[in-house]
Design an enzyme around this catalytic site. Sequence first.
Site, mmCIF file in Angstrom:
data_model
loop_
_atom_site.group_PDB
_atom_site.id
_atom_site.type_symbol
_atom_site.label_atom_id
_atom_site.label_comp_id
_atom_site.label_asym_id
_atom_site.label_seq_id
_atom_site.Cartn_x
_atom_site.Cartn_y
_atom_site.Cartn_z
ATOM 1 N N ARG A 16 -46.422 -10.886 27.210
ATOM 2 C CA ARG A 16 -45.604 -10.360 26.357
ATOM 3 C C ARG A 16 -46.133 -9.608 25.582
ATOM 4 N NH1 ARG A 16 -44.088 -15.915 26.433
ATOM 5 N NH2 ARG A 16 -41.940 -16.222 27.151
ATOM 6 N N LYS A 23 -43.644 -17.321 22.266
ATOM 7 C CA LYS A 23 -42.171 -17.542 22.220
ATOM 8 C C LYS A 23 -41.645 -18.973 21.985
ATOM 9 C CE LYS A 23 -37.943 -16.098 23.880
ATOM 10 N NZ LYS A 23 -37.221 -15.236 25.145
ATOM 11 N N HIS A 26 -42.819 -4.419 28.669
ATOM 12 C CA HIS A 26 -42.557 -5.685 28.709
ATOM 13 C C HIS A 26 -41.944 -5.777 30.113
ATOM 14 C CE1 HIS A 26 -40.275 -9.345 28.168
ATOM 15 N NE2 HIS A 26 -40.450 -9.554 27.017
ATOM 16 N N ARG A 84 -43.846 -7.819 33.173
ATOM 17 C CA ARG A 84 -43.605 -9.329 33.358
ATOM 18 C C ARG A 84 -42.590 -9.489 34.596
ATOM 19 N NH1 ARG A 84 -45.002 -12.978 29.790
ATOM 20 N NH2 ARG A 84 -43.134 -14.193 29.819
ATOM 21 N N HIS A 121 -42.903 -19.596 30.577
ATOM 22 C CA HIS A 121 -41.291 -19.720 30.362
ATOM 23 C C HIS A 121 -41.038 -21.220 30.024
ATOM 24 C CE1 HIS A 121 -40.300 -15.839 32.978
ATOM 25 N NE2 HIS A 121 -40.627 -15.446 31.713
ATOM 26 N N TYR A 159 -41.613 -34.379 33.273
ATOM 27 C CA TYR A 159 -42.501 -34.848 34.183
ATOM 28 C C TYR A 159 -43.620 -33.899 34.697
ATOM 29 C CZ TYR A 159 -39.690 -38.978 34.388
ATOM 30 O OH TYR A 159 -39.171 -40.072 34.018
#
Length: 399
Positions: free
Chosen positions: A243, A270, A333, A336, A360, A370
């Site tokens: 970012r 984020k 941006h 990405r 993310h 998991y």
Amino acid sequence: MKLSDIKVRNLKVQEKAYKLFDGEGLYIHVMPNGSKLWRMSYRFEKKQKVLSFGIYPQVSLQRAREKRLDAKRLLADGIDPMQQARAEEAENAAENEHTFEKIALEYLEKSVKDGNAEATMKKKRWYCRMACDEFGKMPIREITAPIVLGAIRKQEDAGNGETAHKLRTFVGQVFRYAVATGKAENDPTFALRGALVSHKKTHMAALVERDDFAALVKAVWNYEGGGPSIRAALKLMVLLYPRPGELRFSTWSEFDLEKAVWTIPAERMKMRREHKKPLSKLAVDILTELKPFTADAPLAFPSLIARAKPLSENTLNQSLRRMGFDKTEATSHGFRSSASSLLNESNLWNPDAIEAELAHKVRDQIRGAYMRTPFWDERVRMAEWWSEQVREMAGNRNI
């Protein structure tokens, strides 16, 4: 004997506090510092309690007796006068002290303590000013859905659909905080769902076809404008696709060039979690070449104007404009999305490894619980593979 105005006025201070009674629980408490405090003792539900009526002479003997009579009436109705007084104080505070602006500022302070990123706080403060300009001085309990809608409609009428929706979101956050802290009874923005003009969210412009992205990569490597930090930042946006704020605010202490690892602190992420990114050999070379130019500043990518401040995102975007890419084609941006699309299309990498590299949030909570490993080894190989793709797209495998 009952008290009189003359007697109360002439009461002398003593070394110790003392009381003089007027009857039916009312008395004046004379303190060593000279204060004369009206009190009333009473029993409620088998408990002895003391009610405060104020300070003499601000509260006269006659007014203290009136307050005693009011308290007696409440007791006769089975109401605790102390609880009634507290309820009235709270209501008065709600009417006169708990304005939207005051509650909104409290909410902003809480957001900072919760660890919201500075970029997020900047936006929240902007929406706060916008809302406070409309109804900031109003008691929060008096603000209704139509009042909030009126402020939002102004943004819609100005053609700012996204701003209108985000303003409603911010106002709702303030109201929910007020409800949680007992300063409001409901959130009027809930009733506005469906009342706003539908807003279609637009994604950051990005070039996701390989040939189109290759043209952008080649332009970045051939770009001679700006300074060393701008050129290096653009190249690293291509190679690392973070970012923009994660790179712009980075410091040299975050880069371990020997181990080829960039550690981004949680407060700038984020998801509010520390994130490590593998650095390809090409990324290390770019940082090594940049270091002599900016190593004297804590920031790795300082502004050309003020070295204590980072490059702005607008500076990076303006550089893309100078290369001939308008805002509908490419943004800082957007790197990405470009990387994500091309990495996934290659079918060479685990999608979870790509998501981990992009930092993310995993939507599937069970799967996320998991998924302990950050796929580090695969991400290191992926970084080198992506670096080779960038070299090829730039048109020079020796860069």
